[in-house]
Design an enzyme around this catalytic site. Structure first.
Site, short mmCIF file in Angstrom:
data_model
loop_
_atom_site.label_atom_id
_atom_site.label_comp_id
_atom_site.label_asym_id
_atom_site.label_seq_id
_atom_site.Cartn_x
_atom_site.Cartn_y
_atom_site.Cartn_z
N SER A 136 0.98 -1.20 0.62
CA SER A 136 0.65 0.26 0.14
C SER A 136 0.91 1.21 0.21
O SER A 136 1.87 1.37 0.51
CB SER A 136 -0.84 -0.09 1.10
OG SER A 136 -1.26 1.39 1.64
N TYR A 149 -1.25 2.29 10.68
CA TYR A 149 -1.57 1.24 9.96
C TYR A 149 -0.68 1.93 9.14
O TYR A 149 0.87 0.80 8.64
CB TYR A 149 -2.50 1.86 9.07
CG TYR A 149 -2.47 1.32 7.94
CD1 TYR A 149 -2.72 -0.51 7.68
CD2 TYR A 149 -2.64 1.72 5.94
CE1 TYR A 149 -3.12 -1.14 7.01
CE2 TYR A 149 -3.09 0.94 5.45
CZ TYR A 149 -3.18 -0.51 4.83
OH TYR A 149 -3.33 -1.31 4.34
#
Length: 225
Positions: A136, A149
């Site tokens: 990501s 995250y």
């Protein structure tokens, strides 16, 4: 037939990548904790002429990984691993619980590391293979309300880049995939993204990844956002 293991292979990007690799003649071993979604993905692959099997597995457990890796060694010729499984909790950092932080680190970081450590000896033995880590764009830059995250994804980035250097003279390729948000079930239990439909589909992202498969670093910005 060469086997590719896909963690979190029952839905989203994991399933779409599995479908595309199956079309290229690979056998897919779909892993995850939900047997129902894995089975549905297996059926879809087979309906499209591919081959797949499922393996329920919690990648946070080293004991479970070790046991099940030993089980598949004699059954399959493992060629690759796609570390796709991941979780995310978003919001102001002070509002993210310790349990949520641990879940992200244990799944995104520890799970990726443990799976890679278990599968690499199989690839080394046959002298070739591929490990693809779905990271990501949260592994490229910090983002508001994504501190935990991003921390987990930066860790996977460092892990992947280090292995790329360590295995630079081998026939084992490591892909680091950095993509923006996608319209997948990832957001089903969160209101962090108000309208996931504006994001690229998992199928679109999977197709781009396959197109760029020979690149060590694959960056896919979300063109629809």
């Amino acid at each position: 037939m060469k086997t590719i293991i896909v963690t979190g292979g029952g839905t989203g990007l994991g399933k779409e990548l599995a479908l595309l690799f199956a079309q290229k003649g690979y056998h897919l071993l779909l892993t995850g904790r939900n047997a129902n979604t894995l089975t549905a993905a297996k059926i879809e692959i087979e309906e499209n002429g591919g081959r797949a099997d499922i393996l329920t597995l919690d990648i946070r457990s080293s004991e479970e990984i070790s046991k099940k890796t030993n089980e598949i060694t004699d059954k399959y010729s493992v060629y690759g691993l796609i570390n796709n499984a991941g979780v995310g909790h978003f919001g102001p950092f002070q509002e993210i619980s310790e349990q949520e932080i641990r879940e992200m680190l244990e799944t995104n970081v520890l799970g990726t590391i443990l799976m890679t450590k278990a599968v690499l000896p199989l690839l080394e033995k046959q002298g070739e293979g591929r490990v693809m880590n779905i990271i990501s764009t949260a592994g490229l830059r910090g983002k508001v309300h994504e501190a935990g995250y991003c921390a987990s994804k930066f860790a996977v980035r460092g892990f992947t880049e280090s292995l790329q250097k360590e295995y630079a003279d081998s026939n084992i390729q490591f892909n680091a995939v950095y993509m923006g948000g996608m319209d997948t079930p990832f957001w089903a239990e969160s209101d962090y993204v108000k309208d996931p439909s504006r994001l690229m589909s998992a199928k679109e992202v999977a197709e781009i990844i396959i197109e760029k498969i020979n690149q060590d670093e694959i960056i896919i910005e979300n063109k629809k956002s």
